[in-house]
Design a protein around this motif. Structure first.
Motif, PDB file in Angstrom:
ATOM      1  N   PHE A 171      13.446 109.761  -1.032  1.00 39.15           N
ATOM      2  CA  PHE A 171      14.562 109.923  -0.304  1.00 39.15           C
ATOM      3  C   PHE A 171      15.044 108.502   0.577  1.00 39.15           C
ATOM      4  O   PHE A 171      16.207 108.080   0.613  1.00 39.15           O
ATOM      5  CB  PHE A 171      14.487 111.060   0.724  1.00 39.15           C
ATOM      6  N   ALA A 172      13.974 107.766   1.099  1.00 38.56           N
ATOM      7  CA  ALA A 172      14.218 106.588   1.748  1.00 38.56           C
ATOM      8  C   ALA A 172      15.051 105.297   0.647  1.00 38.56           C
ATOM      9  O   ALA A 172      15.826 104.872   1.413  1.00 38.56           O
ATOM     10  CB  ALA A 172      13.007 106.020   2.295  1.00 38.56           C
ATOM     11  N   LEU A 173      14.426 105.614  -0.521  1.00 34.85           N
ATOM     12  CA  LEU A 173      15.135 104.591  -1.509  1.00 34.85           C
ATOM     13  C   LEU A 173      16.606 104.865  -1.954  1.00 34.85           C
ATOM     14  O   LEU A 173      17.171 104.084  -1.978  1.00 34.85           O
ATOM     15  CB  LEU A 173      14.062 104.651  -3.007  1.00 34.85           C
ATOM     16  N   VAL A 174      16.655 106.229  -2.008  1.00 34.49           N
ATOM     17  CA  VAL A 174      18.245 106.596  -2.252  1.00 34.49           C
ATOM     18  C   VAL A 174      18.942 106.536  -1.189  1.00 34.49           C
ATOM     19  O   VAL A 174      20.166 106.037  -1.318  1.00 34.49           O
ATOM     20  CB  VAL A 174      18.126 108.226  -2.745  1.00 34.49           C
ATOM     21  N   GLU A 175      18.606 106.653   0.195  1.00 36.58           N
ATOM     22  CA  GLU A 175      19.343 106.560   1.396  1.00 36.58           C
ATOM     23  C   GLU A 175      19.626 104.704   1.426  1.00 36.58           C
ATOM     24  O   GLU A 175      20.808 104.523   1.809  1.00 36.58           O
ATOM     25  CB  GLU A 175      18.491 106.738   2.559  1.00 36.58           C
ATOM     26  N   GLU A 176      18.642 104.069   1.076  1.00 39.25           N
ATOM     27  CA  GLU A 176      18.759 102.449   1.323  1.00 39.25           C
ATOM     28  C   GLU A 176      19.932 102.341  -0.005  1.00 39.25           C
ATOM     29  O   GLU A 176      20.748 101.503   0.442  1.00 39.25           O
ATOM     30  CB  GLU A 176      17.648 102.093   0.799  1.00 39.25           C
ATOM     31  N   VAL A 177      19.897 102.851  -0.968  1.00 42.31           N
ATOM     32  CA  VAL A 177      21.018 102.470  -2.151  1.00 42.31           C
ATOM     33  C   VAL A 177      22.171 102.924  -1.642  1.00 42.31           C
ATOM     34  O   VAL A 177      23.080 102.120  -1.978  1.00 42.31           O
ATOM     35  CB  VAL A 177      20.395 103.185  -3.489  1.00 42.31           C
ATOM     36  N   VAL A 178      22.353 104.016  -1.083  1.00 42.40           N
ATOM     37  CA  VAL A 178      23.686 104.729  -0.638  1.00 42.40           C
ATOM     38  C   VAL A 178      24.158 103.700   0.604  1.00 42.40           C
ATOM     39  O   VAL A 178      25.636 103.457   0.458  1.00 42.40           O
ATOM     40  CB  VAL A 178      23.438 106.117  -0.259  1.00 42.40           C
ATOM     41  N   LYS A 179      23.296 103.204   1.446  1.00 42.27           N
ATOM     42  CA  LYS A 179      23.779 102.362   2.550  1.00 42.27           C
ATOM     43  C   LYS A 179      24.210 101.228   1.960  1.00 42.27           C
ATOM     44  O   LYS A 179      25.385 100.690   2.379  1.00 42.27           O
ATOM     45  CB  LYS A 179      22.820 102.279   3.429  1.00 42.27           C
ATOM     46  N   ASP A 180      23.569 100.596   1.100  1.00 34.39           N
ATOM     47  CA  ASP A 180      23.988  99.430   0.490  1.00 34.39           C
ATOM     48  C   ASP A 180      25.279  99.404  -0.361  1.00 34.39           C
ATOM     49  O   ASP A 180      26.061  98.427  -0.220  1.00 34.39           O
ATOM     50  CB  ASP A 180      22.851  98.730  -0.366  1.00 34.39           C
ATOM     51  N   ASN A 181      25.403 100.329  -1.001  1.00 32.71           N
ATOM     52  CA  ASN A 181      26.897 100.635  -1.608  1.00 32.71           C
ATOM     53  C   ASN A 181      27.892 100.876  -0.556  1.00 32.71           C
ATOM     54  O   ASN A 181      28.830 100.325  -1.021  1.00 32.71           O
ATOM     55  CB  ASN A 181      26.437 102.026  -2.643  1.00 32.71           C
ATOM     56  N   ALA A 182      27.558 101.387   0.391  1.00 30.00           N
ATOM     57  CA  ALA A 182      28.697 101.844   1.489  1.00 30.00           C
ATOM     58  C   ALA A 182      29.061 100.403   2.053  1.00 30.00           C
ATOM     59  O   ALA A 182      30.002 100.147   2.394  1.00 30.00           O
ATOM     60  CB  ALA A 182      28.237 102.703   2.338  1.00 30.00           C
ATOM     61  N   LEU A 183      28.014  99.547   2.206  1.00 26.79           N
ATOM     62  CA  LEU A 183      28.399  98.135   2.777  1.00 26.79           C
ATOM     63  C   LEU A 183      29.450  97.270   1.750  1.00 26.79           C
ATOM     64  O   LEU A 183      30.172  96.615   2.259  1.00 26.79           O
ATOM     65  CB  LEU A 183      27.054  97.396   3.104  1.00 26.79           C
ATOM     66  N   PHE A 184      29.014  97.651   0.647  1.00 26.91           N
ATOM     67  CA  PHE A 184      30.027  96.775  -0.236  1.00 26.91           C
ATOM     68  C   PHE A 184      31.264  97.355  -0.441  1.00 26.91           C
ATOM     69  O   PHE A 184      32.113  96.527  -0.999  1.00 26.91           O
ATOM     70  CB  PHE A 184      29.079  96.593  -1.652  1.00 26.91           C
ATOM     71  N   LYS A 185      31.719  98.604  -0.107  1.00 26.80           N
ATOM     72  CA  LYS A 185      32.745  99.184  -0.245  1.00 26.80           C
ATOM     73  C   LYS A 185      33.856  98.780   0.974  1.00 26.80           C
ATOM     74  O   LYS A 185      35.031  99.014   0.751  1.00 26.80           O
ATOM     75  CB  LYS A 185      32.840 100.666  -0.405  1.00 26.80           C
ATOM     76  N   ILE A 186      33.070  98.233   1.901  1.00 25.77           N
ATOM     77  CA  ILE A 186      33.997  98.003   3.354  1.00 25.77           C
ATOM     78  C   ILE A 186      34.658  96.688   2.983  1.00 25.77           C
ATOM     79  O   ILE A 186      34.478  95.885   2.442  1.00 25.77           O
ATOM     80  CB  ILE A 186      33.183  97.922   4.422  1.00 25.77           C
TER      81      ILE A 186
END
Length: 139
Positions: free
Chosen positions: A124-139
């Protein structure tokens, strides 16, 4: 010497614990399928160079958990058979062997649960990290 009632009480106790353990193992089966689907859903993002090693490690942990769960399934099935045999013929009950097997399975179940929780937190920590990193690139 133990009485018939004590033997039956032990058998009932072993059976109740075994039923709980079987339920836990069934839950682990379902949740492991969910974990694999979660990894599949995020596979492209998890394949990025910065996540490849973590992905490999978590997949190895999941495979180890599945192997451990499978072995416990077999031990528990054998334990159930012995419990059923002792319930049908209390005179043939071998309490010491059942007790040793019961304690062993209990220990293995506790160990599996700890590994399972660790793997779940890591995944879950890994998936959360990936989701957060992906959200940063969309901004």
């Amino acid at each position: 010497m133990e009485t018939q009632a004590e033997l039956s009480a032990n058998t009932l106790q072993y059976h109740a614990s075994a039923v709980d353990w079987a339920s836990d193992l069934d839950f682990f089966k379902v949740e492991t399928v969910f974990f694999h689907r979660l990894l599949d859903d995020y596979f492209i993002r998890l394949s990025a160079p910065e996540y490849v090693l973590k992905l490999r490690d978590i997949e190895r942990e999941l495979l180890d958990l599945e192997d451990d769960r499978y072995e416990l399934d077999k031990l528990l099935a054998e334990h159930f058979k012995k419990i059923e045999l002792s319930a049908m013929d209390p005179a043939a009950e071998k309490t010491e062997n059942q007790q040793v097997m019961h304690i062993r399975i209990g220990y293995l179940m506790t160990e599996l649960m700890h590994k399972f929780r660790h793997t779940k937190k890591t995944l879950f920590a890994l998936v959360e990290e990936v989701v957060k990193d992906n959200a940063l690139f969309k901004i």
